[in-house]
Design an enzyme around this catalytic site. Structure first.
Site, PDB file in Angstrom:
ATOM      1  N   CYS A 336      27.836   8.438 -85.474  1.00 52.34           N
ATOM      2  CA  CYS A 336      28.046   9.404 -84.399  1.00 52.34           C
ATOM      3  C   CYS A 336      27.124   9.033 -83.239  1.00 52.34           C
ATOM      4  O   CYS A 336      25.919   8.847 -83.421  1.00 52.34           O
ATOM      5  CB  CYS A 336      27.742  10.815 -84.889  1.00 52.34           C
ATOM      6  N   CYS A 385      32.124  15.484 -85.725  1.00 53.40           N
ATOM      7  CA  CYS A 385      30.997  15.141 -86.580  1.00 53.40           C
ATOM      8  C   CYS A 385      30.520  16.415 -87.264  1.00 53.40           C
ATOM      9  O   CYS A 385      30.200  17.407 -86.598  1.00 53.40           O
ATOM     10  CB  CYS A 385      29.872  14.528 -85.753  1.00 53.40           C
ATOM     11  N   CYS A 388      26.666  17.389 -86.134  1.00 49.71           N
ATOM     12  CA  CYS A 388      26.292  17.890 -84.805  1.00 49.71           C
ATOM     13  C   CYS A 388      27.439  18.548 -84.057  1.00 49.71           C
ATOM     14  O   CYS A 388      27.225  19.131 -82.995  1.00 49.71           O
ATOM     15  CB  CYS A 388      25.681  16.775 -83.960  1.00 49.71           C
ATOM     16  N   CYS A 408      41.914   8.577 -85.614  1.00 51.76           N
ATOM     17  CA  CYS A 408      41.986   7.985 -84.282  1.00 51.76           C
ATOM     18  C   CYS A 408      40.764   8.469 -83.496  1.00 51.76           C
ATOM     19  O   CYS A 408      40.660   9.653 -83.160  1.00 51.76           O
ATOM     20  CB  CYS A 408      43.283   8.418 -83.608  1.00 51.76           C
TER      21      CYS A 408
END
Length: 420
Positions: A336, A385, A388, A408
């Site tokens: 991330c 994510c 976060c 994607c």
């Protein structure tokens, strides 16, 4: 001497009851200047103030028996702080919610010196030195190693805490896990008291989770499987006016016990190849509501350029075939961009021809959170994510590999660490 590590509600309740029974005990604290000599316990009928001894973390005498009452996110740090006071004879009693804490405790004491406590007493903290004893329950203590009853059990049984030795503590902990994994995160998501979950509007989801957990308990041949629904409803009724600890943690911006409760349960279900769709959705929804690294993610995103900030924080999209990682085939992990959590790896990456980096699986099921997206006249599933809450892209069920899935992802949402 029984040492108590963690002066929260349960730690203080334990100290009051041991002191009341004339059992020597002490709090292990970081800074003596932050603590007073007097500790107050309130009940429905009375209030009592007691003097309870304290010992500083920095002291050097060896601790023989420690009741560890910190919450699970603080367990490693708390034990590390007293590592210099532990030896091969030191024994730990772990009072944490959830399971799997022995993996941390084994780093500090021998496995045979670890005991577990399952507590159903109700208490909440009013201030640093004051608690309210809200409801009587019981404490079951046991070992995962078939250890005999320890010498100190009599001291705990002499306190008015209804303490019993359990020869099947793992089953006891599993039952509590399957109860808490439903009640705690649901009440946190809906910001409500435990009893409010009995309302009609919450019933479909509540019953779906209870049924899934009951089926899992049955597959594990646990003796309480058929009565789990009744047990959970009784807990909801008994604690109807309670704001549970997970909800209190999120309201106070404190780390929650979601990993040791729901995370442990999902790992267990995965190992047993159990279809846990409702529990996975609960995990996802909780992390959308309360991503644990949200503050860190936003702080880093503020250093991005306008496009990357818009993509990660406002669900924007980069133009196809322009991203750094669209045609990227190095060996390594994709992280991330906002919090550095590992999301995907090169083994799951493939060229879908869509113009964005594509993956057929996440690094693990806990890494990604999912949310319905009905923007732009379409019904899609957004991926974020889980740590976060930053926007990653979307997931589709048209993948060409055996997983049938295509994640994607925007390149702007990713960083990459090469593996040599």
């Amino acid at each position: 001497m029984i040492s108590i590590l963690g002066a929260g509600a349960i730690g203080q309740l334990l100290a009051h009851k041991l002191t009341e029974a004339s059992i020597d005990c002490q709090f292990i604290i970081r800074d003596q200047s932050n603590y007073e000599d007097k500790w107050l316990i309130n009940t429905l009928d009375s209030s009592e103030t007691r003097s309870i001894a304290t010992s500083q973390v920095s002291d050097t005498d060896t601790l023989s028996l420690i009741a560890v009452c910190v919450k699970s996110p603080q367990l490693h740090e708390a034990l590390a702080s007293i590592k210099h006071r532990l030896d091969d004879n030191s024994q730990l009693i772990l009072f944490q919610n959830g399971m799997g804490h022995e993996l941390i405790a084994q780093q500090f004491v021998p496995e045979t010196n670890i005991f577990f406590a399952s507590n159903t007493h109700g208490a909440f903290k009013n201030s640093a030195h004051s608690i309210t004893y809200a409801g009587k329950g019981s404490v079951q203590i046991g070992s995962l190693n078939s250890s005999p009853k320890p010498y100190w059990l009599a001291d705990f049984k002499s306190a008015s805490l209804n303490v019993e030795w359990s020869n099947s503590i793992e089953t006891t902990l599993l039952k509590k896990l399957l109860i808490n994994s439903v009640i705690n995160p649901l009440a946190a998501i809906y910001q409500c008291k435990n009893g409010d979950l009995l309302a009609d509007k919450y019933q479909p989801r509540l019953l779906a989770l209870i049924n899934e957990n009951s089926q899992f308990a049955k597959s594990m041949q646990l003796d309480f499987a058929t009565s789990l629904k009744q047990i959970i409803f009784e807990v909801l009724e008994k604690t109807a006016d309670n704001y549970n600890s997970m909800l209190q943690d999120v309201q106070n911006n404190q780390p929650t016990e979601i990993n040791s409760i729901n995370g442990y349960l999902l790992d267990l279900m995965t190992r047993h190849e159990f279809n846990a769709s409702h529990n996975w959705r609960l995990w996802s929804d909780f992390h959308i509501s309360y991503p644990p690294l949200k503050t860190q993610g936003i702080a880093k995103a503020k250093t991005f350029d306008q496009l990357q900030y818009s993509i990660t924080q406002n669900a924007g999209t980069e133009r196809p075939f322009t991203g750094t990682y669209n045609q990227h085939h190095d060996t390594g992990d994709y992280l991330c961009a906002c919090c550095d959590s590992v999301l995907f790896d090169d083994k799951g990456k493939f060229d879908s021809g869509c113009g964005w980096p594509s993956f057929d699986k996440a690094i693990n099921n806990k890494a990604i959170a999912y949310r319905d997206d009905i923007s732009h006249g379409m019904h899609r599933t957004e991926i974020l994510c889980a740590q976060c809450g930053s926007h990653l892209g979307h997931v589709f069920d048209d993948g060409p590999t055996e997983t049938g899935v295509r994640y994607c992802v925007n390149s702007a949402s990713l960083d990459f660490i090469r593996q040599e």
